[in-house]
Design a protein around this motif. Structure first.
Motif, PDB file in Angstrom:
ATOM      1  N   LEU A 104      62.026  45.722  -6.656  1.00 21.90           N
ATOM      2  CA  LEU A 104      62.202  45.052  -7.953  1.00 21.90           C
ATOM      3  C   LEU A 104      63.328  44.021  -7.881  1.00 21.90           C
ATOM      4  CD1 LEU A 104      61.770  48.113 -10.355  1.00 21.90           C
ATOM      5  CD2 LEU A 104      60.213  46.175 -10.103  1.00 21.90           C
ATOM      6  N   ALA A 105      64.412  44.377  -7.184  1.00 21.27           N
ATOM      7  CA  ALA A 105      65.495  43.411  -7.005  1.00 21.27           C
ATOM      8  C   ALA A 105      65.021  42.221  -6.183  1.00 21.27           C
ATOM      9  CB  ALA A 105      66.687  44.082  -6.326  1.00 21.27           C
ATOM     10  N   THR A 106      64.204  42.486  -5.163  1.00 21.65           N
ATOM     11  CA  THR A 106      63.713  41.409  -4.303  1.00 21.65           C
ATOM     12  C   THR A 106      62.812  40.446  -5.055  1.00 21.65           C
ATOM     13  OG1 THR A 106      63.812  42.879  -2.379  1.00 21.65           O
ATOM     14  CG2 THR A 106      62.442  40.917  -2.185  1.00 21.65           C
ATOM     15  N   TYR A 107      61.946  40.969  -5.935  1.00 17.44           N
ATOM     16  CA  TYR A 107      61.051  40.098  -6.694  1.00 17.44           C
ATOM     17  C   TYR A 107      61.849  39.063  -7.485  1.00 17.44           C
ATOM     18  CZ  TYR A 107      57.829  44.031  -5.859  1.00 17.44           C
ATOM     19  OH  TYR A 107      57.082  45.026  -5.281  1.00 17.44           O
ATOM     20  N   VAL A 108      62.919  39.518  -8.124  1.00 13.56           N
ATOM     21  CA  VAL A 108      63.723  38.608  -8.944  1.00 13.56           C
ATOM     22  C   VAL A 108      64.515  37.646  -8.061  1.00 13.56           C
ATOM     23  CG1 VAL A 108      65.443  38.445 -10.782  1.00 13.56           C
ATOM     24  CG2 VAL A 108      63.892  40.403 -10.704  1.00 13.56           C
ATOM     25  N   LEU A 109      65.026  38.129  -6.949  1.00 14.37           N
ATOM     26  CA  LEU A 109      65.768  37.249  -6.030  1.00 14.37           C
ATOM     27  C   LEU A 109      64.885  36.115  -5.530  1.00 14.37           C
ATOM     28  CD1 LEU A 109      67.751  39.907  -3.966  1.00 14.37           C
ATOM     29  CD2 LEU A 109      68.759  38.107  -5.380  1.00 14.37           C
ATOM     30  N   ILE A 110      63.644  36.423  -5.194  1.00 14.73           N
ATOM     31  CA  ILE A 110      62.725  35.374  -4.744  1.00 14.73           C
ATOM     32  C   ILE A 110      62.456  34.391  -5.867  1.00 14.73           C
ATOM     33  CG2 ILE A 110      60.352  34.922  -3.983  1.00 14.73           C
ATOM     34  CD1 ILE A 110      60.472  37.647  -2.543  1.00 14.73           C
ATOM     35  N   ALA A 111      62.266  34.893  -7.081  1.00 18.25           N
ATOM     36  CA  ALA A 111      61.958  34.026  -8.223  1.00 18.25           C
ATOM     37  C   ALA A 111      63.123  33.126  -8.607  1.00 18.25           C
ATOM     38  CB  ALA A 111      61.551  34.875  -9.428  1.00 18.25           C
ATOM     39  N   LEU A 116      58.214  31.277  -8.260  1.00 18.65           N
ATOM     40  CA  LEU A 116      57.694  32.231  -9.243  1.00 18.65           C
ATOM     41  C   LEU A 116      56.357  32.800  -8.797  1.00 18.65           C
ATOM     42  CD1 LEU A 116      58.567  30.461 -12.624  1.00 18.65           C
ATOM     43  CD2 LEU A 116      59.507  32.615 -11.771  1.00 18.65           C
ATOM     44  N   MET A 117      55.487  31.922  -8.293  1.00 15.68           N
ATOM     45  CA  MET A 117      54.191  32.388  -7.810  1.00 15.68           C
ATOM     46  C   MET A 117      54.360  33.292  -6.591  1.00 15.68           C
ATOM     47  SD  MET A 117      50.999  32.613  -8.181  1.00 15.68           S
ATOM     48  CE  MET A 117      50.689  31.397  -9.467  1.00 15.68           C
ATOM     49  N   ALA A 118      55.299  32.944  -5.710  1.00 16.04           N
ATOM     50  CA  ALA A 118      55.561  33.773  -4.528  1.00 16.04           C
ATOM     51  C   ALA A 118      56.049  35.161  -4.943  1.00 16.04           C
ATOM     52  CB  ALA A 118      56.584  33.095  -3.629  1.00 16.04           C
ATOM     53  N   GLN A 158      53.130  37.118  -6.442  1.00 14.69           N
ATOM     54  CA  GLN A 158      52.229  37.577  -5.379  1.00 14.69           C
ATOM     55  C   GLN A 158      52.820  38.776  -4.652  1.00 14.69           C
ATOM     56  OE1 GLN A 158      51.690  34.844  -2.077  1.00 14.69           O
ATOM     57  NE2 GLN A 158      49.524  35.375  -1.908  1.00 14.69           N
ATOM     58  N   TYR A 159      54.103  38.709  -4.366  1.00 15.03           N
ATOM     59  CA  TYR A 159      54.783  39.826  -3.701  1.00 15.03           C
ATOM     60  C   TYR A 159      54.786  41.051  -4.612  1.00 15.03           C
ATOM     61  CZ  TYR A 159      58.440  42.238  -1.008  1.00 15.03           C
ATOM     62  OH  TYR A 159      59.156  43.145  -0.260  1.00 15.03           O
ATOM     63  N   LEU A 160      54.992  40.837  -5.916  1.00 16.42           N
ATOM     64  CA  LEU A 160      54.992  41.945  -6.869  1.00 16.42           C
ATOM     65  C   LEU A 160      53.646  42.674  -6.855  1.00 16.42           C
ATOM     66  CD1 LEU A 160      56.439  41.928 -10.452  1.00 16.42           C
ATOM     67  CD2 LEU A 160      54.136  42.766 -10.078  1.00 16.42           C
ATOM     68  N   LEU A 161      52.557  41.902  -6.875  1.00 14.55           N
ATOM     69  CA  LEU A 161      51.229  42.513  -6.871  1.00 14.55           C
ATOM     70  C   LEU A 161      50.987  43.314  -5.593  1.00 14.55           C
ATOM     71  CD1 LEU A 161      48.979  39.657  -8.347  1.00 14.55           C
ATOM     72  CD2 LEU A 161      49.722  41.755  -9.479  1.00 14.55           C
ATOM     73  N   MET A 162      51.277  42.685  -4.458  1.00 11.15           N
ATOM     74  CA  MET A 162      51.055  43.365  -3.183  1.00 11.15           C
ATOM     75  C   MET A 162      51.992  44.550  -3.010  1.00 11.15           C
ATOM     76  SD  MET A 162      48.590  41.651  -1.658  1.00 11.15           S
ATOM     77  CE  MET A 162      48.698  41.817   0.116  1.00 11.15           C
ATOM     78  N   GLY A 163      53.255  44.367  -3.422  1.00  7.35           N
ATOM     79  CA  GLY A 163      54.222  45.448  -3.309  1.00  7.35           C
ATOM     80  C   GLY A 163      53.873  46.630  -4.186  1.00  7.35           C
ATOM     81  N   PRO A 222      54.680  34.844   3.828  1.00  8.24           N
ATOM     82  CA  PRO A 222      55.021  33.428   4.058  1.00  8.24           C
ATOM     83  C   PRO A 222      55.578  32.720   2.829  1.00  8.24           C
ATOM     84  CG  PRO A 222      52.934  33.970   5.108  1.00  8.24           C
ATOM     85  CD  PRO A 222      53.299  35.153   4.267  1.00  8.24           C
ATOM     86  N   ASN A 223      54.954  32.894   1.671  1.00  8.24           N
ATOM     87  CA  ASN A 223      55.455  32.242   0.463  1.00  8.24           C
ATOM     88  C   ASN A 223      56.787  32.833   0.025  1.00  8.24           C
ATOM     89  OD1 ASN A 223      53.296  30.478   0.270  1.00  8.24           O
ATOM     90  ND2 ASN A 223      52.121  31.800  -1.077  1.00  8.24           N
ATOM     91  N   ALA A 224      56.944  34.149   0.150  1.00  5.97           N
ATOM     92  CA  ALA A 224      58.198  34.790  -0.256  1.00  5.97           C
ATOM     93  C   ALA A 224      59.370  34.236   0.551  1.00  5.97           C
ATOM     94  CB  ALA A 224      58.090  36.304  -0.082  1.00  5.97           C
ATOM     95  N   TYR A 225      59.204  34.118   1.857  1.00  2.00           N
ATOM     96  CA  TYR A 225      60.278  33.598   2.699  1.00  2.00           C
ATOM     97  C   TYR A 225      60.496  32.100   2.488  1.00  2.00           C
ATOM     98  CZ  TYR A 225      60.429  37.913   5.500  1.00  2.00           C
ATOM     99  OH  TYR A 225      60.570  39.214   5.938  1.00  2.00           O
ATOM    100  N   ALA A 226      59.405  31.373   2.245  1.00  6.56           N
ATOM    101  CA  ALA A 226      59.496  29.914   2.172  1.00  6.56           C
ATOM    102  C   ALA A 226      60.171  29.432   0.894  1.00  6.56           C
ATOM    103  CB  ALA A 226      58.105  29.299   2.293  1.00  6.56           C
ATOM    104  N   TYR A 227      59.942  30.114  -0.233  1.00  4.59           N
ATOM    105  CA  TYR A 227      60.415  29.596  -1.520  1.00  4.59           C
ATOM    106  C   TYR A 227      61.594  30.364  -2.084  1.00  4.59           C
ATOM    107  CZ  TYR A 227      55.938  27.263  -1.076  1.00  4.59           C
ATOM    108  OH  TYR A 227      54.882  26.524  -0.599  1.00  4.59           O
TER     109      TYR A 227
END
Length: 496
Positions: free
Chosen positions: A145-152, A160-162, A165-170, A234-239
């Motif tokens: 949950l902390a990671t989702y917000v950090l990425i956003a 936000l989309m990354a 996407q991570y939230l859904l898969m996670g 890929p999107n999580a790391y890139a954005y």
């Protein structure tokens, strides 16, 4: 003595730091609290590793309720080794973040960034020390949950989309994991991992146990980003902001790999997983696919962050390849590559963060001529790239050497060819950066020559320097990795 409470303090220190930072709500004091918390956490992790290497498994009963009735924190050399990696990366990222987030995170959100980093750190470390199957899920969700917000928090709208996407898969991965834990509870009547390991042999032929193995393996594989369950990475790391990309690349997937190894060898048992099932063959096939397909995709990327992200998926394949060998040598190679890849990829993302700050982007068009404008950063990227390839004198070579040796000991010579062939693909995508940095002219609007600020430059160079140091002297890392492999293999009966 205070040291007796270190297993709990490893989690409590960053967990307390998070609300303190929210109460302070100012950037500089928040950063100081986070820096002190990560320094204390790293010291505790080192102490725990030293104790587990000397004394064996440490058990800490929460509230003095004896396990398995009470909640137990249980840490051995394997968990302590990964905890040191996580804590060390947290300590390195904190001074880097002071300037590193200035251009990528809104000023009013800086204190939230530090609070969320503390929660993520607490969650990852909690996974490593808890001796309770359900608490693994709890800490997994805390960190996620902390990671989702950090990425956003990244300023690019695609962040936000990354994150989504991570939230859904996670969420899918966590759900599969908790379903598997529920099935194990039905069969064993306990959530204590050590107690569960002693009871599972009596129900090893149960269909519920087989289903639990499948659910937990797929759920954790989603968190690992094992090909083809890697689409979120890929999107999580890139954005994500650059410090977040570096921290996640070095820690999150590594902790999940530890959980998978723990369940395979300590809970279900090596014979139940590999001898009686096709798990080893399936994991071998997925590992080989991971080593080649994402590496090929990386070659065709036009953004350095995405290239490194796909490279991470490929490198994860080497770690799971060692696990699939079902041997002490293979596990030792996996533990070595887990450490060396965390060092290498964390360093590359840290260097790239400074480049992004100066060049205002990670696309190859923005990185053109980097060898002229930021020569030290460009050289550091090349050194990190050589470690990804596995060139002698770098950390990546050591772990691939042990992986090749493990394959030879099993008589699997064709795996040696697979490792070498996949490493050649790494040569190609690393060469793409070399070509852009050294054989293309800088863009017209490129800033004047100069390196990143020292607070970003020094941590990044320390990581890249570590790639060289542990490539030349792997005594410590190889000894600890060997102990990790022995602990995991010897604990398959639940005794450790």
């Amino acid at each position: 003595m205070l040291t007796q409470h270190f297993p709990a303090l490893l989690v409590v220190v960053p967990l307390i730091a998070a609300p303190l930072i929210v109460l302070v709500r100012r950037s500089l004091p928040s950063w100081i609290i986070a820096l002190l918390a990560t320094a204390a956490t790293f010291g505790i992790a080192l102490s725990l590793l030293d104790r587990t290497l000397a004394e064996g498994t440490l058990s800490y009963a929460m509230g003095s309720w004896a396990p398995p009735l009470g909640i137990e924190y249980r840490i051995d050399a394997a968990g302590a080794f990964v905890a040191v990696i996580v804590a060390a990366m947290g300590l390195i990222v904190m001074p880097y973040s002071r300037v590193g987030i200035a251009a990528e995170v809104r000023n009013e959100e800086h204190y939230l960034y530090y609070a969320l980093m503390m929660l993520c750190l607490a969650g990852l470390l909690g996974i490593l020390v808890t001796g309770d199957a359900f608490n693994v899920f709890v800490f997994l969700e805390v960190s996620s949950l902390a990671t989702y917000v950090l990425i956003a928090m990244g300023r690019d709208r695609r962040a936000l989309m990354a994150a989504y996407q991570y939230l859904l898969m996670g969420t899918i991965g966590a759900t599969l994991y908790v379903v598997g834990v529920g099935l194990l509870y039905l069969e064993t009547g306990t959530l204590n991992l050590a107690d569960m390991a002693t009871r599972l042999p009596m129900a090893s032929d149960s269909r519920a146990v087989l289903a639990a193995l499948a659910f937990i393996t797929v759920g954790i594989s989603l968190k690992i980003a094992l090909f083809p369950l890697h689409l979120w990475l890929p999107n999580a790391y890139a954005y994500a902001p650059s410090p977040v990309s570096a921290f996640l690349a070095a820690t999150a997937t590594k902790v999940s790999i530890y959980v998978l190894m723990r369940y395979f060898f300590s809970i279900f048992g090596e014979s139940a997983v590999f001898d009686a099932r096709a798990t080893g063959a399936i994991l071998l096939g997925l590992s080989l696919a991971a080593m080649f397909i994402p590496a090929i995709v990386a070659i065709f990327q036009h953004d350095m962050k995405r290239l490194l992200a796909y490279s991470s998926v490929s490198q994860i394949g080497y770690i799971t390849l060692g696990i699939s060998m079902d041997s002490v040598d293979g596990l030792m190679a996996s533990a070595m590559h887990l450490f060396n890849h965390a060092l290498t990829k964390g360093g590359l993302f840290l260097v790239l963060g400074g480049v992004v700050l100066r060049c205002r982007g990670a696309s190859f068009d923005r990185l053109a001529g980097l060898g002229q404008t930021m020569p030290v950063a460009a050289f550091a990227m090349v050194v990190g790239g050589l470690s990804l390839i596995g060139v002698p004198g770098t950390a990546g070579f050591i772990s691939k050497w042990y992986l090749v040796s493990a394959a030879i000991h099993l008589g699997q010579w064709w795996l040696v060819g697979a490792v070498l062939a996949s490493s050649l693909l790494a040569v190609i995508y690393v060469w793409r950066f070399v070509e852009v940095a050294y054989f293309r002219a800088p863009p017209a609007d490129h800033p004047p020559p100069g390196e990143a600020p020292l607070s970003m430059f020094v941590p990044a160079l320390l990581m890249i320097g570590g790639c060289v140091y542990f490539g030349l002297d792997a005594t410590w890392s190889s000894e600890v990795a060997t102990r990790v492999a022995e602990v995991l293999m010897n604990s398959r009966s639940g005794g450790q």
